[in-house]
Design an enzyme around this catalytic site. Structure first.
Site, PDB file in Angstrom:
ATOM      1  N   GLU A 176       4.529 -15.574   5.857  1.00  0.00           N
ATOM      2  CA  GLU A 176       3.389 -16.242   6.491  1.00  0.00           C
ATOM      3  C   GLU A 176       2.820 -17.346   5.602  1.00  0.00           C
ATOM      4  OE1 GLU A 176       0.455 -13.278   7.192  1.00  0.00           O
ATOM      5  OE2 GLU A 176       1.756 -12.026   8.459  1.00  0.00           O
ATOM      6  N   ASP A 201       6.932  -2.631  -8.909  1.00  0.00           N
ATOM      7  CA  ASP A 201       7.209  -1.515  -9.799  1.00  0.00           C
ATOM      8  C   ASP A 201       7.832  -0.358  -9.027  1.00  0.00           C
ATOM      9  OD1 ASP A 201       6.727  -0.268 -12.494  1.00  0.00           O
ATOM     10  OD2 ASP A 201       5.520   1.115 -11.298  1.00  0.00           O
TER      11      ASP A 201
END
Length: 568
Positions: free
Chosen positions: A273, A207
């Site tokens: 990751e 957002d």
């Protein structure tokens, strides 16, 4: 080897409080979503994006977050989320969640600690507290206006009972902005990212991704009249914002500052990751498109919403230009373009594309608004626009209910409106409630199947009975059937991974009138008539038509506000 599924995905936005209610309290929830996932699977989407469901006072429908790592009881529990995620994945649907990093709720434990602490404290350093101007600090630190209207600063009462510092809130006063120069803020959001990634989410829609960092010194700035509230276009005829500047009337010193990119490069390392192509999608109301492309450079985000496309009027020349500009800008950094026509912040495109008066983003529509079209005109144009959009290469976003042809709800009573924009402008702007009304599932039951009771947090219009999903399922010519067919053909013909070639460059003798958008993507020829008169249709097998085709003197004709896909 990765799939990079996001490059071609059709992603469906779920606005949780308005999607499906499982317990009859009138507010949609996560168990309601889980029960309806089969309908989304049959629609043919690849992923869902959830607007916020976090713990929140709901001053701005959940975009005021009090706890980023828990579910608000309105929507269920973390166990409900996990069950929904498991069911979605079992159906081949990926799940993207909203993240709100520009600001928190004023009920967040950090902000409560900041209010209790002294000026200059570590607690206040997490937010943008400043001393006021004037002899006693009685004036705000600068002249910034809130996106929702009114001042962007609120003064606090200090522990001694006296008026003290001011805090910045680019949105409602209940949404204080974080200070992203603070490493503690950065580390907290790394923790939040990992919390949801560990649960198995496939990515984040971010957002206000063009916010977060403000210009050094927080200089005064005055918006140009008619400018869009979030930094994009202000409506048809209103120019998009120029290069970033702090001169009055130019771009705000709180949007699109260069410092945001360092934040997203850091986040990208966190996502990398994890296995499975987890993604970041930016809500970045930025212009020109060449600047939006900065958000999706190879080491930053994966996608950015194409608001330039959303705000383009239904005019052939404008559409051709924004499509070219989009493919060029995103392609220049190796990213896919995204395409979107509706979301929870804009007037639904079954109304918006046919409005005949200016309607700046964020203002909304209501009984006093001018230029509101008849439903038949609006939905005809919307169907044509959607058929054009879903044929473009890249990724497409759909907003819940658009597959039913839902229009903006114009006639909401004043006393039920909940958008902060309505209150902060004293009713001058209607805000976004009209696109957030709970959607209809079954036409002949209470709340049109939204929930087991007749409760609905915003009242549903009588029109919902005929537009309900069960009234359209399996019905030839329905808007739902059009979406299902378009998404199936889009996948079968690999349009998301295709290449666009304009029809006038094909060398096939095609005559493309000025009011027509025509291109080939793979083996599909797409022709969209954005004019007011029917045009001749090239020969070919019709794969999809947004509306009924006409008959001309020399064969089929393409009526106004109609798009057709032909086998090239």
């Amino acid at each position: 080897m990765t799939s990079e599924w996001w490059r071609t995905a059709a992603i469906y936005q779920i606005y949780p409080r308005s999607f499906a209610d499982s317990n009859g309290d009138g507010i949609g929830d996560l168990p309601g979503v889980t029960a309806r996932l089969g309908s989304l699977q049959s629609l043919g989407i690849d992923a869902v994006w959830f607007s916020p469901f976090y713990t929140s006072p709901q001053k701005d429908a959940g975009y005021d977050v009090a706890d980023y790592c828990d579910i608000d009881p309105l929507f269920g529990t973390l166990a409900d989320f996990d069950a929904m995620l498991e069911e979605a994945h079992a159906r081949g649907i990926r799940v993207i969640v909203d993240l709100v990093p520009n600001h928190s709720s004023d009920r967040h434990v950090w902000f409560q600690a900041a209010l209790a602490a002294a000026p200059g404290s570590a607690e206040r350093a997490r937010y943008l507290f400043r001393d006021g101007k004037g002899a006693t600090g009685e004036l705000p630190p600068n002249n910034w206006e809130s996106v929702f209207g009114g001042p962007a600063w609120t003064r606090v009462v200090e522990a001694d009972g006296n008026l003290g510092q001011w805090y910045l809130h680019l949105f409602d006063s209940s949404q204080p902005d974080f200070d992203w120069h603070n490493e503690e803020v950065r580390e907290e959001f790394r923790r939040i990212l990992r919390f949801w990634l560990d649960r198995g989410v496939d990515g984040f829609r971010v957002d206000v991704a063009h916010g977060l960092v403000k210009a050094e010194g927080l200089p005064d700035w005055t918006a140009a009249e008619g400018a869009g509230s979030m930094g994009g276009a202000g409506g048809e005829g209103v120019p998009l914002e120029p290069e970033i500047s702090t001169e009055p009337g130019d771009a705000p010193p709180y949007w699109a500052q260069e410092g945001v990119h360092e934040i997203y490069r850091d986040w990208r390392k966190v996502l990398d990751e994890y296995p499975g192509d987890r993604i970041l999608a930016a809500e970045a109301w930025v212009d020109p498109l060449s600047k939006v492309a900065k958000w999706v450079r190879p080491d930053e985000m994966h996608q950015s919403f194409n608001f330039a496309y959303l705000e383009t009027p239904w005019k052939a020349a404008a559409l051709r230009k924004v499509i070219d500009d989009s493919l060029d800008a995103f392609g220049s950094v190796g990213a896919p373009s995204t395409w979107v026509l509706s979301n929870h912040d804009v007037v639904r495109h079954a109304t918006r594309l046919a409005v005949t008066a200016d309607n700046p983003q964020g203002h909304g529509l209501g009984p006093r608004s001018k230029g509101i079209p008849e439903y038949a005109t609006g939905v005809r144009r919307a169907r044509a626009a959607t058929a054009l959009m879903l044929a473009l290469p890249g990724s497409a976003y759909l907003y819940q209910g658009e597959e039913l042809g839902l229009p903006e709800v114009i006639d909401l009573p004043n006393d039920v409106r909940q958008d902060p924009t309505w209150f902060r402008t004293d009713g001058e702007r209607y805000g976004r409630d009209g696109c957030r009304v709970p959607i209809p599932w079954e036409g002949d039951v209470p709340s049109y199947g939204f929930g087991p009771s007749d409760a609905s947090w915003l009242p549903q219009p009588a029109q919902w009975a005929e537009l309900a999903r069960d009234k359209q399922e399996g019905v030839a010519g329905s808007t739902l059937s059009l979406y299902q067919a378009a998404l199936r053909l889009r996948r079968e013909h690999a349009l998301g991974s295709g290449t666009l070639v304009w029809a006038d460059a094909l060398g096939a003798g095609l005559d493309v009138p000025a009011d027509v958008v025509a291109f080939r993507n793979g083996d599909v020829l797409v022709v969209a008539n954005a004019g007011t008169a029917a045009v001749a249709l090239p020969a070919g097998e019709v794969l999809l038509a947004s509306n009924e085709l006409g008959a001309g003197a020399s064969g089929s004709s393409l009526p106004p506000d109609t798009t057709v896909w032909l086998r090239a």
